[in-house]
Design a protein around this motif. Structure first.
Motif, PDB file in Angstrom:
ATOM      1  N   PRO A 120       0.718  -1.012   0.029  1.00 16.83           N
ATOM      2  CA  PRO A 120      -0.122   0.131   0.079  1.00 16.83           C
ATOM      3  C   PRO A 120       0.786   1.118  -0.005  1.00 16.83           C
ATOM      4  N   VAL A 121       0.548   2.242  -0.946  1.00 14.62           N
ATOM      5  CA  VAL A 121       1.268   3.376  -1.038  1.00 14.62           C
ATOM      6  C   VAL A 121       0.272   4.436  -0.967  1.00 14.62           C
ATOM      7  N   THR A 122       0.558   5.438   0.094  1.00 13.82           N
ATOM      8  CA  THR A 122      -0.327   6.531   0.329  1.00 13.82           C
ATOM      9  C   THR A 122       0.003   7.830  -0.214  1.00 13.82           C
ATOM     10  N   PHE A 123      -0.910   8.689  -0.882  1.00 18.74           N
ATOM     11  CA  PHE A 123      -0.490   9.957  -1.590  1.00 18.74           C
ATOM     12  C   PHE A 123      -1.668  10.839  -0.848  1.00 18.74           C
ATOM     13  N   THR A 124      -0.843  12.194  -0.631  1.00 19.75           N
ATOM     14  CA  THR A 124      -1.718  13.067   0.261  1.00 19.75           C
ATOM     15  C   THR A 124      -1.667  14.368  -0.583  1.00 19.75           C
ATOM     16  N   TYR A 125      -2.376  15.313  -0.118  1.00 20.09           N
ATOM     17  CA  TYR A 125      -2.401  16.720  -0.591  1.00 20.09           C
ATOM     18  C   TYR A 125      -3.172  17.397   0.521  1.00 20.09           C
ATOM     19  N   ASP A 126      -2.425  18.539   0.915  1.00 19.23           N
ATOM     20  CA  ASP A 126      -2.991  19.442   1.884  1.00 19.23           C
ATOM     21  C   ASP A 126      -3.206  20.880   1.306  1.00 19.23           C
ATOM     22  N   PRO A 127      -4.413  21.341   0.841  1.00 14.63           N
ATOM     23  CA  PRO A 127      -4.481  22.541   0.005  1.00 14.63           C
ATOM     24  C   PRO A 127      -4.542  23.751   0.886  1.00 14.63           C
ATOM     25  N   GLY A 128      -4.399  23.553   2.334  1.00 14.93           N
ATOM     26  CA  GLY A 128      -4.417  24.782   3.080  1.00 14.93           C
ATOM     27  C   GLY A 128      -5.610  25.712   2.955  1.00 14.93           C
ATOM     28  N   ASN A 129      -5.549  26.970   2.522  1.00 15.22           N
ATOM     29  CA  ASN A 129      -6.445  27.821   2.499  1.00 15.22           C
ATOM     30  C   ASN A 129      -7.230  27.771   1.037  1.00 15.22           C
ATOM     31  N   LYS A 130      -6.521  27.138   0.175  1.00 17.30           N
ATOM     32  CA  LYS A 130      -7.364  27.185  -1.224  1.00 17.30           C
ATOM     33  C   LYS A 130      -8.380  26.229  -1.071  1.00 17.30           C
ATOM     34  N   GLY A 162       2.913  26.788  -4.919  1.00 15.89           N
ATOM     35  CA  GLY A 162       2.638  28.427  -5.112  1.00 15.89           C
ATOM     36  C   GLY A 162       3.212  28.909  -3.672  1.00 15.89           C
ATOM     37  N   THR A 163       3.415  27.900  -2.757  1.00 17.80           N
ATOM     38  CA  THR A 163       3.652  28.675  -1.409  1.00 17.80           C
ATOM     39  C   THR A 163       5.069  28.130  -1.290  1.00 17.80           C
ATOM     40  N   TYR A 209       4.261  10.875 -11.165  1.00 17.55           N
ATOM     41  CA  TYR A 209       2.756  11.199 -11.167  1.00 17.55           C
ATOM     42  C   TYR A 209       2.787  12.638 -10.961  1.00 17.55           C
ATOM     43  N   LYS A 210       1.343  12.993 -10.849  1.00 19.19           N
ATOM     44  CA  LYS A 210       0.895  14.668 -10.666  1.00 19.19           C
ATOM     45  C   LYS A 210      -0.536  14.358 -10.138  1.00 19.19           C
ATOM     46  N   TYR A 211      -0.839  15.540  -9.488  1.00 22.82           N
ATOM     47  CA  TYR A 211      -2.463  15.771  -8.990  1.00 22.82           C
ATOM     48  C   TYR A 211      -2.900  16.701 -10.137  1.00 22.82           C
ATOM     49  N   PHE A 212      -4.369  16.155 -10.166  1.00 22.19           N
ATOM     50  CA  PHE A 212      -5.114  16.923 -11.146  1.00 22.19           C
ATOM     51  C   PHE A 212      -6.321  17.532 -10.291  1.00 22.19           C
ATOM     52  N   ILE A 213      -6.234  18.824  -9.975  1.00 21.65           N
ATOM     53  CA  ILE A 213      -6.775  19.729  -9.146  1.00 21.65           C
ATOM     54  C   ILE A 213      -7.814  20.388  -9.532  1.00 21.65           C
ATOM     55  N   ASN A 214      -9.319  20.447  -9.293  1.00 15.72           N
ATOM     56  CA  ASN A 214     -10.289  21.427  -9.733  1.00 15.72           C
ATOM     57  C   ASN A 214     -10.249  21.403 -11.281  1.00 15.72           C
ATOM     58  N   GLY A 215     -10.069  20.088 -11.973  1.00 15.23           N
ATOM     59  CA  GLY A 215     -10.004  19.919 -13.220  1.00 15.23           C
ATOM     60  C   GLY A 215      -8.921  20.491 -14.169  1.00 15.23           C
ATOM     61  N   GLN A 216      -7.741  20.825 -13.228  1.00 14.82           N
ATOM     62  CA  GLN A 216      -6.505  21.407 -14.159  1.00 14.82           C
ATOM     63  C   GLN A 216      -5.477  20.559 -13.520  1.00 14.82           C
ATOM     64  N   TRP A 217      -4.307  20.336 -14.435  1.00 14.43           N
ATOM     65  CA  TRP A 217      -3.144  19.510 -14.260  1.00 14.43           C
ATOM     66  C   TRP A 217      -2.060  20.611 -13.415  1.00 14.43           C
ATOM     67  N   THR A 238      -7.549  17.586   4.219  1.00 16.62           N
ATOM     68  CA  THR A 238      -6.550  16.753   3.256  1.00 16.62           C
ATOM     69  C   THR A 238      -7.101  15.695   2.454  1.00 16.62           C
ATOM     70  N   TRP A 239      -6.470  15.770   1.329  1.00 18.19           N
ATOM     71  CA  TRP A 239      -7.243  14.860   0.237  1.00 18.19           C
ATOM     72  C   TRP A 239      -5.895  13.769   0.059  1.00 18.19           C
ATOM     73  N   THR A 240      -6.594  12.343   0.028  1.00 17.96           N
ATOM     74  CA  THR A 240      -5.806  11.437   0.074  1.00 17.96           C
ATOM     75  C   THR A 240      -6.358  10.072  -0.305  1.00 17.96           C
ATOM     76  N   ILE A 241      -5.400   9.323  -0.923  1.00 18.01           N
ATOM     77  CA  ILE A 241      -5.680   7.897  -1.704  1.00 18.01           C
ATOM     78  C   ILE A 241      -4.635   7.026  -1.387  1.00 18.01           C
ATOM     79  N   THR A 242      -4.943   5.582  -1.087  1.00 18.52           N
ATOM     80  CA  THR A 242      -4.210   4.664  -0.834  1.00 18.52           C
ATOM     81  C   THR A 242      -4.024   3.537  -1.964  1.00 18.52           C
ATOM     82  N   VAL A 243      -3.237   3.214  -2.680  1.00 14.02           N
ATOM     83  CA  VAL A 243      -3.059   2.143  -3.682  1.00 14.02           C
ATOM     84  C   VAL A 243      -2.119   1.340  -3.743  1.00 14.02           C
TER      85      VAL A 243
END
Length: 738
Positions: free
Chosen positions: A59-69, A124-125, A108-116, A94-99
């Protein structure tokens, strides 16, 4: 799903040969019997839901914390899923997935709000998007992909998940069960059921993996498990869980195969460039063209005569007058090609020749004619046994859409303000910096499909045209629609409730099985098969062995029911013409003999594989067109020009497919591949053998045991063959069991 081993002793299992039947065979279900646990010495492999990853994967977990976005959707895309979409879930911000991944190095990349995401190393920070990334590499587009390194060992494993159509599906009215293992580790396997035992056979292979298959010749409730013997002499039983060892299928087909698609031949029509049947509706195209609305890049559209030269506006704003009446006039011609399905590019009101900038989803564009003419076309098509699917564009609309114009005029006072993603107001129409657009293009404002009003407007339009008489829907860029899981699940549910035989196909270009699990699409536009594999093989760029391995991964990834409904396409309005891709030249050139031979080889493969073969208008006439020259592949069909040899070839292909049921079945099994040759069986009893050779030198192939009749080409010197057969260069042979 993980593997554990124990031993038990008793008498060994017995095995019987699987029943393999033609699609027209009447099947009598064997009587049910009690199902006993496996006996003898064996090691159990539990794959039930109470287990984690299968052996050999971690199992490998991927996460993304958008902060205030503000984030409404995130998906994971990478080399582990062919850059397809794995939706991530939001938990406490926090956005997460384990595969489950095998050992290796992945980008890999994240695809956020319909945008690469552009650069995975900087959100950005100054922070990385994924804090657990092991590094970064250039993505080839000026950005950076993240890298994950997965440690582990590639031990013996079995992948089997009956909730996934790739492992259990209903195809050709049979229950198909498959499992995946490491290449060359299994010597034999048996599907043990309460209806009897079925020998499982090696079906396809790719790289380090392979898929084994058996079919139960009925669709009824069944309990079962799998017993296999490894090449090392070990014996395994693939079971559900230790408490409930038997797998159970309730006999309900929740993802039905549409036989009219499996048996069909599809023809794609780009309406403005097919045939002008009514000159009186040509001029209306100029009345609502997008260039007249655009305040940033204004211009003047062009109305041309049918044989006028291409201008720089050819892609989008040069009109030639093709219409619905013109298509109706050519229905007999299409019928002569064996066509049973027509796919129409967009015909609703829009601001371009291509129609992907919709103004009104509920209105036929007047440049294509009247609703009466559309109804006549559908009626005449249906009389000839031809069904019609329409193009649907839910991700974005055109700047002439009334809802968008209302936002442009009234800002956030507009009731449609939340239908779009406005960055600044007031704005100029066509300003891609002021609002989100498809690929940043200002003439294609992106729709907010998470808004219930937008969703209802769009799904209502899809139902409207199905109610009108269309038979299915091709969906444009579904991977870019916001919250696609929810949107397309609702679309499918509502469409299938009212029109259960409607065909839903999504424009996905890569191998992406997550879209066809039974909750979204019936099939995808199979560029992953047609262009990535078959086109490159037909060019001579891939050996038969490499092409077959790539095909193996393709056929292992999808349920057999999905494969049977495959929308198998090579050339379309979005690509160069196939004959151009094969070295035939550009518009106006004379194709070489070799390019014609390669076209015949490629089209032959498309017509002999499971699914519906798709021909882009004019390819059957030997037309040329380079996408890089103002999309010249969309140039109008000049009906006085035709390569008769190519046209006759396509008609013969249709006849071969019509009279050979195995070629319309869901079943495919690999035979062999070497050099430029690849050979595969078709049909539930390997009734047909297809042999292709894409190299310029002849080859010789040892045939399977028995006598074989050469049915393609019809003029082949040998009628009945056995032992070995000579395969000419750049050719395909089709053989039936004698």
């Amino acid at each position: 799903m993980s593997q554990s081993r124990t031993s038990t002793t008793s008498t060994p299992l017995s095995t019987t040969t699987s029943q393999s039947l033609s699609p027209t065979t009447t099947i009598t279900a064997p009587p049910k019997r009690g199902l006993e646990p496996p006996k003898g010495n064996y090691s159990p492999i539990y794959t039930g839901s109470d287990k984690g990853c299968p052996s050999g994967k971690v199992p490998v977990t991927f996460t993304y914390d958008p902060g205030n976005k503000v984030v409404t959707s995130v998906s994971l895309r990478g080399s582990f899923n062919d850059w397809g979409e794995w939706p991530m879930k939001e938990i406490n911000g926090t956005w997460t997935i384990t595969v489950c991944l095998g050992p290796g190095k992945y980008q890999y990349k994240y695809f956020i709000n319909g945008q690469w995401v552009k650069d995975m190393s900087d959100d950005g920070t100054g922070r990385p998007y994924d804090p657990d990334a092991d590094g970064y590499v250039d993505d080839g587009y000026g950005g950076k992909n993240a890298v994950r390194i997965v440690e582990g060992s590639a031990a013996f494993y079995v992948d089997f998940d009956p909730s996934d159509p790739a492992y259990l599906s209903i195809a050709d009215n049979r229950t198909v069960i498959r499992f995946e293992v490491k290449r060359g580790t299994v010597g034999s396997a048996t599907l043990v059921t309460d209806r009897g035992n079925y020998t499982m056979r090696l079906q396809v292979w790719w790289n380090s993996k392979e898929m084994w298959r058996a079919e139960i010749p009925v669709v009824e409730p069944v309990k079962y498990y799998i017993v296999l013997n490894s090449v090392d002499g070990e014996r395994f039983a693939v079971l559900n869980t230790s408490k409930n060892p038997f797998f159970s299928f309730d006999g309900v087909d929740r993802f039905p195969q549409l036989e009219w698609v499996s048996n069909g031949i599809t023809y794609q029509i780009f309406p403005d460039r097919f045939k002008d049947g009514n000159r009186s509706n040509d001029a209306p195209a100029l009345d609502h063209d997008e260039l007249l609305f655009n305040q940033v890049n204004p211009g003047k559209p062009v109305l041309s005569n049918w044989s006028d030269p291409i201008t720089p506006l050819h892609c989008c704003h040069q009109y030639f007058g093709g219409d619905i009446k013109g298509i109706t006039e050519k229905l007999d011609y299409l019928q002569s090609l064996g066509v049973t399905i027509i796919y129409l590019n967009p015909i609703t009101l829009s601001g371009s020749a291509h129609g992907y900038d919709t103004y009104d989803y509920y209105r036929l564009d007047p440049k294509f004619g009247t609703e009466e003419e559309l109804r006549e076309f559908l009626d005449e098509a249906h009389k000839r046994g031809i069904r019609v699917i329409f193009d649907f564009v839910p991700n974005h609309c055109g700047i002439g859409n009334p809802a968008f114009l209302d936002v442009w005029k009234n800002g956030n006072a507009s009731p449609y303000w939340d239908w779009f993603f406005i960055k600044q107001w007031p704005f100029k129409l066509g300003d891609g910096n002021a609002y989100l657009g498809w690929w940043g293009i200002g003439s294609l404002p992106k729709l907010n499909t998470t808004n219930p009003e937008v969703r209802e407007y769009l799904i209502g339009a899809a139902l409207h045209w199905l109610d009108f008489g269309f038979d299915g829907i091709r969906v444009d860029v579904p991977n870019e629609v916001l919250d696609p899981g929810a949107f397309f699940s609702e679309l499918r549910k509502r469409v299938k409730e009212k029109h259960p035989e409607a065909y839903l196909v999504g424009e996905i270009w890569k191998l992406s099985p997550e879209w066809v699990k039974g909750d979204r699409f019936d099939s995808l536009m199979n560029y992953a098969l047609g262009r990535d594999i078959l086109l490159n093989y037909a060019k001579g760029l891939l050996s038969g062995e490499t092409a077959m391995k790539m095909m193996g991964r393709y056929y292992a990834s999808y349920g057999e029911n999905v494969v049977a409904m495959g929308f198998n396409i090579v050339s379309s309005h979005d690509t160069s013409r196939v004959l151009t891709d094969l070295g035939g030249g550009s518009l106006g050139d004379t194709p070489t003999n070799e390019s014609i031979q390669r076209l015949k080889l490629l089209s032959m493969l498309i017509y002999t594989l499971p699914g519906t073969p798709v021909t882009f208008q004019g390819d059957e006439r030997g037309l040329l067109g380079d996408k890089n020259h103002y999309d010249e592949q969309r140039y109008p069909i000049q009906w006085n020009e035709v390569n008769g040899d190519v046209l006759n070839h396509y008609r013969a292909l249709a006849e071969l497919r019509r009279k050979t049921p195995a070629l319309r079945s869901s079943a495919i099994r690999f035979y062999t591949a070497e050099g430029g040759i690849m050979a595969f069986f078709r049909g539930h009893n390997d009734e047909v053998l297809v042999i292709a050779n894409s190299w310029k030198s002849p080859a010789e192939l040892e045939l399977p045991l028995g006598e074989w009749k050469v049915v393609w080409p019809e003029n082949h010197a040998e009628g009945i063959v056995s032992g070995t057969i000579k395969v000419p260069p750049i050719s395909v042979l089709v053989l039936e069991r004698g």
